[in-house]
Enzyme design. Structure first.
Site, PDB file in Angstrom:
ATOM      1  N   ASP A 212       0.852  -1.207   0.000  1.00  0.00           N
ATOM      2  CA  ASP A 212       0.000   0.000   0.000  1.00  0.00           C
ATOM      3  C   ASP A 212       0.880   1.248   0.000  1.00  0.00           C
ATOM      4  OD1 ASP A 212       0.184  -1.287   2.976  1.00  0.00           O
ATOM      5  OD2 ASP A 212       0.464   0.879   3.018  1.00  0.00           O
ATOM      6  N   ASP A 214       0.506   3.572   2.287  1.00  0.00           N
ATOM      7  CA  ASP A 214       0.218   4.121   3.616  1.00  0.00           C
ATOM      8  C   ASP A 214      -0.947   5.115   3.483  1.00  0.00           C
ATOM      9  OD1 ASP A 214       0.723   3.959   6.360  1.00  0.00           O
ATOM     10  OD2 ASP A 214       1.874   5.798   6.330  1.00  0.00           O
TER      11      ASP A 214
HETATM   12  N1  LIG Z   1       1.139   1.256   5.782  1.00  0.00           N
HETATM   13  C1  LIG Z   1       1.629   0.404   6.666  1.00  0.00           C
HETATM   14  N2  LIG Z   1       2.039   0.834   7.886  1.00  0.00           N
HETATM   15  C2  LIG Z   1       2.552  -0.052   8.776  1.00  0.00           C
HETATM   16  N3  LIG Z   1       2.692  -1.350   8.549  1.00  0.00           N
HETATM   17  C3  LIG Z   1       2.298  -1.813   7.360  1.00  0.00           C
HETATM   18  N4  LIG Z   1       2.325  -3.057   6.846  1.00  0.00           N
HETATM   19  C4  LIG Z   1       1.820  -2.982   5.607  1.00  0.00           C
HETATM   20  N5  LIG Z   1       1.462  -1.720   5.291  1.00  0.00           N
HETATM   21  C5  LIG Z   1       1.755  -0.968   6.374  1.00  0.00           C
END
Ligand SMILES: Nc1ncnc2[nH]cnc12
Ligand SMILES: CSC[C@H]1O[C@H](OP(=O)(O)O)[C@H](O)[C@@H]1O
Length: 291
Positions: A212, A214
């Site tokens: 992703d 975030d």
């Molecule tokens: N955006 C994110 N923040 C923290 N841990 C994660 N693991 C996968 N995506 C994450």
């Protein structure tokens, strides 16, 4: 007791390793409690490897609850010298896209609720951690990714992994802050593990699987568990191919890592003055330094 030179810790979405033969399930008791799950020792590329699901095979441990010390101790007790971590991460950079793979070479610690050392109780040690991953192992992982030519996967060698406490994901302000620090990816587990692996003189490196953006990217939805798991399931097959190729290269040419002698100049307490109970508890890590 079974032995394995290579350990694999699977994170979110990677709860088992396919392709292992001659499999043994091993329950290991440690002075630091039980590991996240049984360790699965099996043969891959003619080598004995040990696999452990970081959050348990049914994902029952929060990142703050993972028994990191027991996990690393258990790997050490099997004779593991190289530890490959597979982890889900969010991207903090536009060019690092979901489904890409990153092999980070630095960490920033934003954890606050966990013990990240085996030491204390009368034995003081300070490991060097300027270079927190084993460069040799990281290169082998990167070379393995590159050799596989995986469709739609861009490899990023190097980069900084922010390790946050969780379990909630970051606020937008935090995500922008980490971007202003030029960090590359964010997760909740690997720094703690890397520190303990170094104290246990195990070479450690991470295969980070991007799931992703975030919550900083104006054109992408903020991260949710659905998004992470959906993408990691797509990544899991690729991750296993990378791990298998890494094991093949590693067993053909096992490097000498600086991690393998990390405690040589780290222990401040003369061990003949250390409490017997602590010496006994840490003997697996320290006995080579007992006079
Ligand atoms: N955006 C994110 N923040 C923290 N841990 C994660 N693991 C996968 N995506 C994450
Ligand atoms: C399920 S999203 C957050 C979770 O995923 C990552 O886990 P791991 O590093 O074990 O793959 C991240 O660190 C969080 O623990």
């Amino acid at each position: 007791m079974a032995q394995a030179k290579i350990g694999i810790i699977g994170g979110s979405g990677l709860y088992k390793m396919d392709g292992l033969t001659e499999v043994e399930e091993i329950k290991i008791d440690t002075p630091f409690g039980d590991p996240s799950d049984v360790l699965i020792v099996g043969t891959l590329e003619q080598t004995r490897v040990a696999f452990l699901a970081r959050h348990g095979r049914h994902h029952t441990f929060l990142p703050s609850e993972v028994p990191y010390r027991a996990n690393i101790y258990a790997m050490k007790s099997l004779g593991v010298e190289y530890l490959i971590s597979a982890s889900a991460v969010g991207s903090l950079k536009k060019k690092v896209k979901p489904l890409d793979m990153v092999v980070p070479d630095q960490f920033i610690d934003r954890t606050k609720n966990r013990i990240a050392t085996f030491f204390g109780d009368g034995i003081v040690a300070h490991i060097a951690f300027a270079d927190p991953v084993c460069g040799h192992l990281a290169k082998i992982i990167g070379d393995a990714v590159a050799s596989l030519n995986l469709p739609d996967v861009t490899l990023h060698r190097g980069g900084t992994y922010v390790c946050m406490e969780g379990p909630a994901f970051s606020t937008k302000a935090e995500s922008h802050l980490y971007r202003s620090w030029d960090a590359t990816i964010i997760g909740m587990t690997n720094l703690t593990e890397a520190k303990l692996a170094r104290e246990a003189e195990i070479a450690y490196a991470t295969l980070a699987l991007v799931t992703d953006y975030d919550c900083w990217h104006p054109d992408h939805d903020s991260v949710t568990v659905d998004m992470v798991i959906g993408n990691l399931q797509r990544n899991a097959v690729n991750a296993q191919k990378v791990i298998q190729e890494t094991v093949r290269r590693l067993q053909a040419n096992p490097p000498i890592s600086e991690a393998h002698s990390a405690l040589k100049y780290a222990i401040l307490t003369p061990l003949n003055h250390a409490p017997a109970a602590t010496k006994e508890k840490l003997a697996l890590l320290l006995s080579k330094y007992f006079a």
